[in-house]
Scaffold this motif. Sequence first.
Motif, PDB file in Angstrom:
ATOM      1  N   GLN A 192       0.818  -1.214   0.000  1.00 12.41           N
ATOM      2  CA  GLN A 192       0.000   0.000   0.000  1.00 12.41           C
ATOM      3  C   GLN A 192       0.853   1.266   0.000  1.00 12.41           C
ATOM      4  O   GLN A 192       0.500   2.257  -0.634  1.00 12.41           O
ATOM      5  N   ASN A 195       1.957   1.560  -3.483  1.00 12.38           N
ATOM      6  CA  ASN A 195       0.787   1.775  -4.330  1.00 12.38           C
ATOM      7  C   ASN A 195       0.326   3.232  -4.255  1.00 12.38           C
ATOM      8  O   ASN A 195      -0.057   3.814  -5.276  1.00 12.38           O
ATOM      9  N   GLN A 220      -6.058  -4.905  -2.185  1.00 10.24           N
ATOM     10  CA  GLN A 220      -6.550  -3.729  -1.456  1.00 10.24           C
ATOM     11  C   GLN A 220      -6.385  -3.957   0.043  1.00 10.24           C
ATOM     12  O   GLN A 220      -6.476  -5.087   0.513  1.00 10.24           O
TER      13      GLN A 220
END
Length: 122
Positions: free
Chosen positions: A16, A19, A121
């Motif tokens: 993350q 990302n 996610q």
Amino acid sequence: MEIPKTYTEIQIQQIQKHNTDILALRDRFTTELPRYISARNWVQVDTFVHGPLGSLLQEMNYITKNLLPDAQPKARKLSREVFEHLVEVTKAAENRDPVKAASGYEEALKDLDSFLSLVPQA
């Protein structure tokens, strides 16, 4: 040795973090680069690809290393394709070719979005 089927909390955090950086670059990529290409501002096209987008591949590689093993080959392939399309954009800028620059941009964006679809996610 068993191949992991799920992500650890640490992997998700690492992924993350990178990302978020890629998404910020993607936002700039989709707003700035098309504007430079359509304005035929070739110096800015080249500067943008080598400047802000210079870290894109590195960020993609960090994520790829943390993906599950079965997702890594596709992620590596997409990273390579994004890089190749950005090389096309740079060559098109050198040749002052707006059609090839736009085409390289669109292909890079498509592959980047495919890469992002592999990212789990949080």
